[in-house]
Design an enzyme around this catalytic site. Structure first.
Site, PDB file in Angstrom:
ATOM      1  N   ASP A  37     108.983   4.186  -1.049  1.00  0.00           N
ATOM      2  CA  ASP A  37     108.892   4.419   0.395  1.00  0.00           C
ATOM      3  C   ASP A  37     110.252   4.309   1.068  1.00  0.00           C
ATOM      4  OD1 ASP A  37     106.249   4.585  -0.149  1.00  0.00           O
ATOM      5  OD2 ASP A  37     105.717   2.628   0.686  1.00  0.00           O
TER       6      ASP A  37
ATOM      7  N   HIS B  65     100.869   4.518  -7.338  1.00  0.00           N
ATOM      8  CA  HIS B  65     100.856   3.341  -8.217  1.00  0.00           C
ATOM      9  C   HIS B  65     101.676   3.572  -9.485  1.00  0.00           C
ATOM     10  CE1 HIS B  65      98.008   1.070  -5.766  1.00  0.00           C
ATOM     11  NE2 HIS B  65      97.446   2.237  -5.518  1.00  0.00           N
ATOM     12  N   THR B  66     102.613   4.507  -9.400  1.00  0.00           N
ATOM     13  CA  THR B  66     103.527   4.703 -10.529  1.00  0.00           C
ATOM     14  C   THR B  66     104.892   4.072 -10.240  1.00  0.00           C
ATOM     15  OG1 THR B  66     104.025   6.861  -9.564  1.00  0.00           O
ATOM     16  CG2 THR B  66     102.542   6.841 -11.452  1.00  0.00           C
TER      17      THR B  66
HETATM   18 MG    MG Z   1     104.069  -0.157   4.260  1.00  0.00          MG
END
Ligand code: MG
Ligand code: ADP
Length: 383
Positions: free
Chosen positions: A171, A37-38
């Protein structure tokens, strides 16, 4: 050609009758050592790639008229004309692929098969892997390469627009640019990264999947993003120079009243600091420090960011009570998914067995576990 790529070609042949002129692209899933959550707060993260990936086999459509998509995991096909949008809901597997096609149009309609061994929806980023593998296949079909950062940003945009998940950029970047045997230290503000070698002789990384998937995970994720936005506005009311939570300091936390916003900011600030410390610990191969950082990250996600759940707390705490475990934490968006465990080399299987038995006894659900290898980099093969 490695097994999974061969399997993708064979599946393609079964589906279309032959695999002439098919290219196969792959992009890996990831774990995040620390820094949750950064990313959407312009912060720091330290992920690394898995040796599990999403594979895409593709070529221009032989019929020259229609896009044909097939998911080997779901055993389902979607066909649509390039002038239309496929009739699928946002977040359906075909929506990620159609989104990438929309952003990087191939020279004609395509036949595209996807299969993968990244567990779906487990917080190991199969969605980003799907976007990046599709992107690499499209680059090959277009005969034009796209810089890794641009491809990552396209994938992020597709996830926002077509899957309804307001994900950060971590990601996609790590899936596209991550290297075998390295963690990737990424600054989500400057979008610069550094490959950090992991001398992993003394340790193993173990991922344990709780198998808990909660519907509310996506809505809570989007809610946390909105809370961070509000928290930033609270700070800006007295300090307009702060452009993101990344640049907030502990004095800003102290100035706010005890509140949800104060807790959210405290997590972001402390988590960014943990990423820097974790990066130095990896460089020094200081595994006990890295383990302690994982534990503190879990505590912060549980108490300040409030995205853990009973099952994840149990998995992390139980693992840490076992010999050979340096530290463990929940990973990803929260409310289920996987833990990452830093374990002394050789102890991974015993720890996995012990955690599995305890968790199954308590929750009547068998978790799955994977010891992570050195990672499979994204790429493309033409034959
Ligand atoms: Mg995903
Ligand atoms: P995560 O990224 O943590 O795995 P998400 O919910 O963000 O979880 O993404 C999972 C979705 O990505 C799946 O529901 C599916 O739509 C898509 N997806 C990922 N891998 C594949 C695959 N191999 N085949 C088809 N769809 C996939």
């Amino acid at each position: 050609m490695p097994d999974m790529e061969q399997a993708a070609k064979e599946a393609f042949t079964k589906w279309r009758g032959d695999a002439d002129r098919v290219i196969v692209a792959r992009a890996p899933g990831r774990v995040n050592l620390v820094g949750d959550h950064t990313d959407y707060n312009d912060g720091l993260v330290l992920p690394m790639i898995l040796d599990r990936a999403v594979y895409v086999a593709a070529r221009l459509s032989l019929d020259g008229r229609t896009h044909h998509l097939w998911s080997e995991n779901y055993r389902e096909g979607v066909t649509y004309s390039p002038e239309q949008w496929p009739r699928v809901r946002p977040g359906h597997w075909a929506s990620y692929i159609a989104g990438m096609i929309q952003e990087l149009p191939p020279p004609g309609p395509i036949e595209l098969l996807v299969m993968g061994n990244v567990p779906l929806g487990a917080g190991l980023s199969s969605s980003a892997a799907l976007e990046m593998a599709t992107g690499l296949a499209l680059e090959a079909l277009r005969g034009k390469s796209v810089p890794p950062l641009d491809l990552a940003q396209i994938g992020q945009r597709v996830e926002h627009r077509y899957a309804g998940v307001k994900c950060g950029i971590m990601d996609q970047i790590v899936s596209r640019a991550g290297r075998t045997g390295h963690a990737l230290f990424l600054d989500c503000h400057t979008l610069k990264w550094e490959h950090i070698p992991i001398r992993s002789e003394g340790i193993q990384f173990l991922v344990i999947d709780s198998r808990v998937r909660r519907q509310l995970a996506t809505s809570k994720y989007n809610e946390r993003r909105a809370e961070c936005q509000k928290a930033l506005q609270c700070i800006q009311a007295s300090d307009a120079a702060i452009t993101s939570l990344r640049y907030a300091g502990t004095h800003h936390v102290d100035e706010l009243k005890e509140s949800v916003f104060q807790r959210r900011i405290r997590h972001v600030i402390s988590e960014n600091k943990r990423v820097e410390e974790a990066c130095s610990a990896v460089i020094r191969s200081d595994w006990s420090t890295l383990g302690r950082i994982l534990s503190l990250s879990h505590e912060s996600l549980r108490e300040d960011y409030e995205v853990s759940c009973e099952e994840m707390d149990f998995l992390a705490a139980y693992a840490e009570s076992l010999p050979g475990v340096f530290g463990a934490r929940m990973m990803g968006g929260g409310f289920g998914g996987c833990t990452i465990n830093l374990v002394r080399s050789g102890d991974g299987s015993a720890v996995a067995a012990s955690v599995t038995a305890a968790y199954e006894g308590k929750y009547k659900q068998k978790p799955t576990s994977h010891i992570i290898g050195t990672g499979l980099e994204a790429g493309c093969s033409y034959d």
